[in-house]
Motif scaffolding. Structure first.
Motif, PDB file in Angstrom:
ATOM      1  N   LEU A 120      47.750  61.232  57.643  1.00  0.00           N
ATOM      2  CA  LEU A 120      46.901  60.568  56.649  1.00  0.00           C
ATOM      3  C   LEU A 120      45.625  60.021  57.283  1.00  0.00           C
ATOM      4  O   LEU A 120      44.547  60.079  56.694  1.00  0.00           O
ATOM      5  CB  LEU A 120      47.671  59.442  55.953  1.00  0.00           C
ATOM      6  N   GLU A 121      45.739  59.499  58.490  1.00  0.00           N
ATOM      7  CA  GLU A 121      44.563  58.979  59.199  1.00  0.00           C
ATOM      8  C   GLU A 121      43.570  60.092  59.514  1.00  0.00           C
ATOM      9  O   GLU A 121      42.363  59.868  59.560  1.00  0.00           O
ATOM     10  CB  GLU A 121      44.998  58.275  60.490  1.00  0.00           C
ATOM     11  N   ALA A 122      44.078  61.319  59.709  1.00  0.00           N
ATOM     12  CA  ALA A 122      43.211  62.449  60.047  1.00  0.00           C
ATOM     13  C   ALA A 122      42.496  63.036  58.834  1.00  0.00           C
ATOM     14  O   ALA A 122      41.573  63.833  58.993  1.00  0.00           O
ATOM     15  CB  ALA A 122      44.039  63.534  60.731  1.00  0.00           C
ATOM     16  N   LEU A 123      42.878  62.640  57.632  1.00  0.00           N
ATOM     17  CA  LEU A 123      42.267  63.179  56.411  1.00  0.00           C
ATOM     18  C   LEU A 123      41.148  62.270  55.898  1.00  0.00           C
ATOM     19  O   LEU A 123      41.160  61.066  56.146  1.00  0.00           O
ATOM     20  CB  LEU A 123      43.335  63.331  55.325  1.00  0.00           C
ATOM     21  N   PRO A 124      40.180  62.832  55.162  1.00  0.00           N
ATOM     22  CA  PRO A 124      39.114  62.002  54.574  1.00  0.00           C
ATOM     23  C   PRO A 124      39.681  61.040  53.541  1.00  0.00           C
ATOM     24  O   PRO A 124      40.635  61.370  52.834  1.00  0.00           O
ATOM     25  CB  PRO A 124      38.191  63.015  53.894  1.00  0.00           C
ATOM     26  N   ASP A 125      39.103  59.864  53.475  1.00  0.00           N
ATOM     27  CA  ASP A 125      39.503  58.866  52.487  1.00  0.00           C
ATOM     28  C   ASP A 125      38.291  58.002  52.178  1.00  0.00           C
ATOM     29  O   ASP A 125      37.973  57.077  52.917  1.00  0.00           O
ATOM     30  CB  ASP A 125      40.654  58.021  53.028  1.00  0.00           C
ATOM     31  N   SER A 126      37.605  58.312  51.098  1.00  0.00           N
ATOM     32  CA  SER A 126      36.359  57.595  50.779  1.00  0.00           C
ATOM     33  C   SER A 126      36.621  56.173  50.289  1.00  0.00           C
ATOM     34  O   SER A 126      35.714  55.350  50.287  1.00  0.00           O
ATOM     35  CB  SER A 126      35.561  58.361  49.729  1.00  0.00           C
ATOM     36  N   SER A 127      37.856  55.853  49.907  1.00  0.00           N
ATOM     37  CA  SER A 127      38.130  54.512  49.388  1.00  0.00           C
ATOM     38  C   SER A 127      38.011  53.434  50.470  1.00  0.00           C
ATOM     39  O   SER A 127      37.716  52.289  50.163  1.00  0.00           O
ATOM     40  CB  SER A 127      39.516  54.453  48.753  1.00  0.00           C
ATOM     41  N   ASP A 128      38.243  53.803  51.728  1.00  0.00           N
ATOM     42  CA  ASP A 128      38.132  52.812  52.805  1.00  0.00           C
ATOM     43  C   ASP A 128      36.947  53.087  53.727  1.00  0.00           C
ATOM     44  O   ASP A 128      36.861  52.537  54.813  1.00  0.00           O
ATOM     45  CB  ASP A 128      39.431  52.725  53.613  1.00  0.00           C
ATOM     46  N   GLY A 129      36.020  53.939  53.290  1.00  0.00           N
ATOM     47  CA  GLY A 129      34.844  54.230  54.091  1.00  0.00           C
ATOM     48  C   GLY A 129      35.084  55.258  55.183  1.00  0.00           C
ATOM     49  O   GLY A 129      34.231  55.508  56.005  1.00  0.00           O
ATOM     50  N   ASN A 130      36.268  55.876  55.195  1.00  0.00           N
ATOM     51  CA  ASN A 130      36.612  56.888  56.187  1.00  0.00           C
ATOM     52  C   ASN A 130      36.088  58.235  55.694  1.00  0.00           C
ATOM     53  O   ASN A 130      36.813  59.027  55.136  1.00  0.00           O
ATOM     54  CB  ASN A 130      38.130  56.919  56.393  1.00  0.00           C
ATOM     55  N   ASN A 131      34.823  58.483  55.903  1.00  0.00           N
ATOM     56  CA  ASN A 131      34.191  59.699  55.388  1.00  0.00           C
ATOM     57  C   ASN A 131      34.180  60.804  56.440  1.00  0.00           C
ATOM     58  O   ASN A 131      33.165  61.417  56.695  1.00  0.00           O
ATOM     59  CB  ASN A 131      32.758  59.392  54.927  1.00  0.00           C
ATOM     60  N   ARG A 132      35.326  61.031  57.017  1.00  0.00           N
ATOM     61  CA  ARG A 132      35.415  62.081  58.028  1.00  0.00           C
ATOM     62  C   ARG A 132      35.465  63.445  57.338  1.00  0.00           C
ATOM     63  O   ARG A 132      35.882  63.549  56.202  1.00  0.00           O
ATOM     64  CB  ARG A 132      36.616  61.876  58.935  1.00  0.00           C
ATOM     65  N   PRO A 133      35.030  64.494  58.032  1.00  0.00           N
ATOM     66  CA  PRO A 133      35.085  65.838  57.446  1.00  0.00           C
ATOM     67  C   PRO A 133      36.533  66.291  57.255  1.00  0.00           C
ATOM     68  O   PRO A 133      37.437  65.876  57.979  1.00  0.00           O
ATOM     69  CB  PRO A 133      34.376  66.714  58.480  1.00  0.00           C
ATOM     70  N   TYR A 134      36.738  67.156  56.268  1.00  0.00           N
ATOM     71  CA  TYR A 134      38.064  67.698  55.993  1.00  0.00           C
ATOM     72  C   TYR A 134      38.445  68.715  57.061  1.00  0.00           C
ATOM     73  O   TYR A 134      37.659  69.577  57.426  1.00  0.00           O
ATOM     74  CB  TYR A 134      38.074  68.365  54.616  1.00  0.00           C
ATOM     75  N   VAL A 135      39.676  68.570  57.554  1.00  0.00           N
ATOM     76  CA  VAL A 135      40.225  69.504  58.539  1.00  0.00           C
ATOM     77  C   VAL A 135      41.549  70.013  57.971  1.00  0.00           C
ATOM     78  O   VAL A 135      42.476  69.226  57.757  1.00  0.00           O
ATOM     79  CB  VAL A 135      40.447  68.793  59.907  1.00  0.00           C
ATOM     80  N   PRO A 136      41.670  71.316  57.721  1.00  0.00           N
ATOM     81  CA  PRO A 136      42.897  71.852  57.103  1.00  0.00           C
ATOM     82  C   PRO A 136      44.159  71.569  57.918  1.00  0.00           C
ATOM     83  O   PRO A 136      45.238  71.387  57.348  1.00  0.00           O
ATOM     84  CB  PRO A 136      42.645  73.360  57.019  1.00  0.00           C
ATOM     85  N   GLU A 137      44.029  71.504  59.238  1.00  0.00           N
ATOM     86  CA  GLU A 137      45.193  71.235  60.074  1.00  0.00           C
ATOM     87  C   GLU A 137      45.813  69.871  59.764  1.00  0.00           C
ATOM     88  O   GLU A 137      47.028  69.687  59.874  1.00  0.00           O
ATOM     89  CB  GLU A 137      44.818  71.270  61.562  1.00  0.00           C
ATOM     90  N   ALA A 138      44.980  68.923  59.370  1.00  0.00           N
ATOM     91  CA  ALA A 138      45.484  67.586  59.049  1.00  0.00           C
ATOM     92  C   ALA A 138      46.344  67.625  57.787  1.00  0.00           C
ATOM     93  O   ALA A 138      47.402  66.990  57.727  1.00  0.00           O
ATOM     94  CB  ALA A 138      44.321  66.610  58.868  1.00  0.00           C
ATOM     95  N   GLU A 139      45.906  68.373  56.787  1.00  0.00           N
ATOM     96  CA  GLU A 139      46.695  68.489  55.557  1.00  0.00           C
ATOM     97  C   GLU A 139      48.012  69.210  55.829  1.00  0.00           C
ATOM     98  O   GLU A 139      49.071  68.809  55.334  1.00  0.00           O
ATOM     99  CB  GLU A 139      45.896  69.224  54.489  1.00  0.00           C
ATOM    100  N   ALA A 140      47.972  70.265  56.643  1.00  0.00           N
ATOM    101  CA  ALA A 140      49.198  70.994  56.989  1.00  0.00           C
ATOM    102  C   ALA A 140      50.171  70.093  57.736  1.00  0.00           C
ATOM    103  O   ALA A 140      51.385  70.114  57.468  1.00  0.00           O
ATOM    104  CB  ALA A 140      48.852  72.226  57.827  1.00  0.00           C
ATOM    105  N   SER A 141      49.659  69.269  58.658  1.00  0.00           N
ATOM    106  CA  SER A 141      50.555  68.372  59.404  1.00  0.00           C
ATOM    107  C   SER A 141      51.134  67.297  58.491  1.00  0.00           C
ATOM    108  O   SER A 141      52.260  66.843  58.702  1.00  0.00           O
ATOM    109  CB  SER A 141      49.822  67.743  60.588  1.00  0.00           C
ATOM    110  N   LEU A 142      50.382  66.894  57.460  1.00  0.00           N
ATOM    111  CA  LEU A 142      50.913  65.923  56.498  1.00  0.00           C
ATOM    112  C   LEU A 142      52.124  66.505  55.770  1.00  0.00           C
ATOM    113  O   LEU A 142      53.164  65.850  55.637  1.00  0.00           O
ATOM    114  CB  LEU A 142      49.828  65.511  55.499  1.00  0.00           C
ATOM    115  N   TYR A 143      51.993  67.747  55.300  1.00  0.00           N
ATOM    116  CA  TYR A 143      53.119  68.377  54.609  1.00  0.00           C
ATOM    117  C   TYR A 143      54.300  68.591  55.559  1.00  0.00           C
ATOM    118  O   TYR A 143      55.459  68.359  55.179  1.00  0.00           O
ATOM    119  CB  TYR A 143      52.689  69.702  53.973  1.00  0.00           C
ATOM    120  N   ASN A 144      54.030  68.994  56.783  1.00  0.00           N
ATOM    121  CA  ASN A 144      55.120  69.175  57.756  1.00  0.00           C
ATOM    122  C   ASN A 144      55.864  67.867  57.988  1.00  0.00           C
ATOM    123  O   ASN A 144      57.094  67.828  57.993  1.00  0.00           O
ATOM    124  CB  ASN A 144      54.568  69.685  59.099  1.00  0.00           C
ATOM    125  N   ALA A 145      55.126  66.786  58.193  1.00  0.00           N
ATOM    126  CA  ALA A 145      55.765  65.494  58.457  1.00  0.00           C
ATOM    127  C   ALA A 145      56.487  64.980  57.217  1.00  0.00           C
ATOM    128  O   ALA A 145      57.588  64.434  57.321  1.00  0.00           O
ATOM    129  CB  ALA A 145      54.705  64.489  58.908  1.00  0.00           C
TER     130      ALA A 145
END
Length: 180
Positions: A120-145
């Motif tokens: 979750l930390e590796a994914l973008p989240d505009s609600s807390d100002g975390n405007n990091r770029p989207y990385v597909p590996e982060a979403e895949a690791s979220l589903y794996n975990a």
């Protein structure tokens, strides 16, 4: 004009502003009873007008130079801003990939819940100002975990849990607690 000529024609004694226009007007429309302008008068007025034009050109040149410098600085600042944003995004992408890899390690190892949090930390989240770029590996690791977790839900308990019973297949749990 005669004082100017006697002093050696210094620029400091020339006419300025409205005085030049008044002298030029006098030169063209002087009353008939006045004497003819001398060469000194004409040279004094012409030198005053020439000096005024030179001052105007210098001021215009300085203003245009100032504008050119300001535009150049603005372009340089814009370029530096874009370079900084690109470097920031590259760093955040690297960090997101690192977090996704770490999340996969936790998901396949000791604690999939920490894996979910890292993903979750590796994914973008505009609600807390975390405007990091989207990385597909982060979403895949979220589903794996998430799928590695055995928890379906965490229920709040205000008191202590007194009794626990599991179904024979281990998929259901029944609890009794002091909060009812």
């Amino acid at each position: 004009a005669h004082e100017w000529e006697a002093a050696g024609r210094p620029n400091a004694r020339l006419l300025h502003g409205d005085d030049i226009a008044a002298a030029e007007k006098w030169l063209v429309r002087r009353p008939a009873h006045e004497q003819e302008p001398t060469e000194a008068h004409i040279a004094f007025i012409e030198a005053s007008r020439a000096a005024a034009k030179t001052r105007a050109r210098i001021i215009l040149t300085l203003l245009l130079s100032g504008i050119a410098v300001a535009v150049s600085l603005a372009v340089a600042a814009y370029w530096q801003r874009n370079t900084a944003l690109a470097q920031r995004n590259t760093a955040l992408i690297t960090q997101s990939r690192f977090l996704a890899d770490l999340a996969n390690q936790y998901a396949s190892g000791s604690d999939p819940t920490i894996g979910v949090q890292l993903a979750l930390e590796a994914l973008p989240d505009s609600s807390d100002g975390n405007n990091r770029p989207y990385v597909p590996e982060a979403e895949a690791s979220l589903y794996n975990a998430y799928y590695a977790m055995n928890e379906i839900a965490a229920l709040p308990c205000l008191g202590s849990v007194d009794h626990v019973s599991y179904s024979s297949d281990g998929k259901l749990i029944l609890t009794a607690s002091s909060d009812g």
